[in-house]
Design a protein around this motif. Structure first.
Motif, PDB file in Angstrom:
ATOM      1  N   TYR A   1      37.411 -42.191-135.962  1.00  0.00           N
ATOM      2  CA  TYR A   1      37.533 -43.561-136.449  1.00  0.00           C
ATOM      3  C   TYR A   1      38.992 -43.985-136.565  1.00  0.00           C
ATOM      4  O   TYR A   1      39.305 -45.181-136.570  1.00  0.00           O
TER       5      TYR A   1
ATOM      6  N   TYR B   1      40.175 -46.419-133.967  1.00  0.00           N
ATOM      7  CA  TYR B   1      39.863 -47.835-134.159  1.00  0.00           C
ATOM      8  C   TYR B   1      40.803 -48.472-135.180  1.00  0.00           C
ATOM      9  O   TYR B   1      41.105 -49.666-135.081  1.00  0.00           O
TER      10      TYR B   1
ATOM     11  N   LEU C   1      33.732 -50.118-133.345  1.00  0.00           N
ATOM     12  CA  LEU C   1      33.659 -49.074-134.370  1.00  0.00           C
ATOM     13  C   LEU C   1      32.247 -48.958-134.942  1.00  0.00           C
ATOM     14  O   LEU C   1      31.712 -47.847-135.079  1.00  0.00           O
TER      15      LEU C   1
ATOM     16  N   TRP D   1      34.358 -46.207-123.564  1.00  0.00           N
ATOM     17  CA  TRP D   1      33.470 -46.199-124.732  1.00  0.00           C
ATOM     18  C   TRP D   1      32.044 -45.809-124.319  1.00  0.00           C
ATOM     19  O   TRP D   1      31.386 -45.036-125.009  1.00  0.00           O
TER      20      TRP D   1
ATOM     21  N   ILE E   1      37.187 -54.978-131.816  1.00  0.00           N
ATOM     22  CA  ILE E   1      37.476 -53.641-132.351  1.00  0.00           C
ATOM     23  C   ILE E   1      36.435 -53.236-133.393  1.00  0.00           C
ATOM     24  O   ILE E   1      35.929 -52.100-133.378  1.00  0.00           O
TER      25      ILE E   1
END
Length: 337
Positions: free
Chosen positions: A117, A120, A160, A225, A156
């Motif tokens: 994380y 991000y 996430l 991604w 963004i």
């Protein structure tokens, strides 16, 4: 084993990040995680980002203060990325997330995948700064800049959230992010590009090179991604290489290209009228003055050997009083009058 071989072995075992910082977070252990090779790569990218940050800052010191805006923004981008990559290289800033697609490949076989994380968080800070670099170059109005940055934050945050979701609903968030991305690319490829050309051929070229690089690279990020956090197709080490190469191109290479493009462009041409505090009256008013209200620099007592002038209140120059032979100031008025 001779001393040289022992030293080589120690150097090879120097990266103990995975041993010190394990794959267990909040009682859950990621069984699909980076290896030492992935950690080494993250640290290498961290080093490149750090060197680029100092290089951009050093180049800024060679420019007048009011022309450093693009140097400082770009330096902030790579320094932020350096911290994020140090965190990932240390095997920190992640959480185990259950994968949607279970694979038979040994490299991605398992239940819980390591999801960084902190990547991000990095993007939430750096991508708006990259857009600010581009849109200031294009001379775009501030309301448009703010709205494009808002779309970037949507992209963004939805990425996430999608990475944290374990069901197929993650692809809904992925779709929201793609719509935001297409809106951003529309502005870069159409409105901002056209507006940049209004400021001259050199500004148009600087924006075209940097904007084209950003647009192409940002189109690849959704693919990364999809095969990493989304589809669990490639291993975390390969994920590190994929994202690392994209970030190196999108940040240090982009920054070098942008600063090179701005080498002969004054910010004032783009509507950035940045004042330097050398001419700030408020700052000057805090400096000491002599008995006649004339500004004194450093340890200067206000005594001068010749005729000098100093500005008062930023308007009319005031003559410095003459000096007598005793070191005092001679009044400029005639006592007999």
């Amino acid at each position: 084993m001779d001393p040289l071989q022992e030293q080589i072995v120690r150097l090879e075992r120097r990266n103990n990040a995975l041993r010190l910082n394990g794959n267990t977070v909040n009682g859950r252990t990621a069984d699909i995680a980076i290896t030492t090779r992935g950690s080494d790569w993250y640290f290498a990218v961290c080093a490149v980002m750090t060197v680029a940050g100092f290089a951009f800052t050093g180049l800024a010191m060679r420019k007048p203060r009011h022309t450093r805006v693009f140097h400082y923004i770009t330096s902030a981008v790579v320094f932020t990325a350096a911290i994020a990559y140090f965190c990932m290289g240390s095997n920190l800033g992640f959480t185990p997330v259950q994968v949607e697609f279970f694979r038979s490949d040994p490299k991605v076989r398992g239940t819980l995948r390591e999801m960084f994380y902190v990547r991000y968080i990095d993007w939430f800070i750096t991508t708006p700064l990259l857009l600010l670099d581009l849109m200031l170059t294009a001379g775009m109005p501030w309301p448009t800049i703010f709205f494009v940055i808002f779309a970037d934050w949507i992209m963004i945050v939805t990425g996430l959230v999608g990475a944290l979701v374990t069901s197929r609903y993650k692809w809904g968030f992925f779709t929201f992010g793609c719509f935001a991305l297409f809106y951003i690319l529309y502005h870069l490829g159409w409105e901002s590009r056209r507006n940049a050309n209004r400021y001259g051929n050199d500004v148009g070229k600087a924006f075209l090179f940097c904007g084209s690089l950003t647009s192409v690279l940002w189109l690849v990020y959704p693919i990364a991604w999809g095969v990493c956090e989304g589809g669990n197709v490639i291993a975390p080490d390969s994920e590190a290489i994929f994202y690392g190469i994209l970030d190196l191109l999108a940040k240090p290479v982009f920054g070098a290209l942008l600063i090179w493009g701005h080498r002969n462009i004054e910010p004032s041409r783009l509507g950035l009228n940045i004042a330097d505090y050398d001419n700030d009256v408020a700052v000057h008013e805090k400096r000491p003055t002599n008995d006649y209200g004339v500004l004194v620099a450093g340890n200067n007592t206000g005594v001068t050997n010749g005729a000098t002038t100093t500005t008062t209140n930023g308007t009319t120059p005031a003559a410095t009083p003459a000096s007598d032979s005793l070191g005092g100031n001679v009044p400029t008025h005639n006592p007999a009058v």
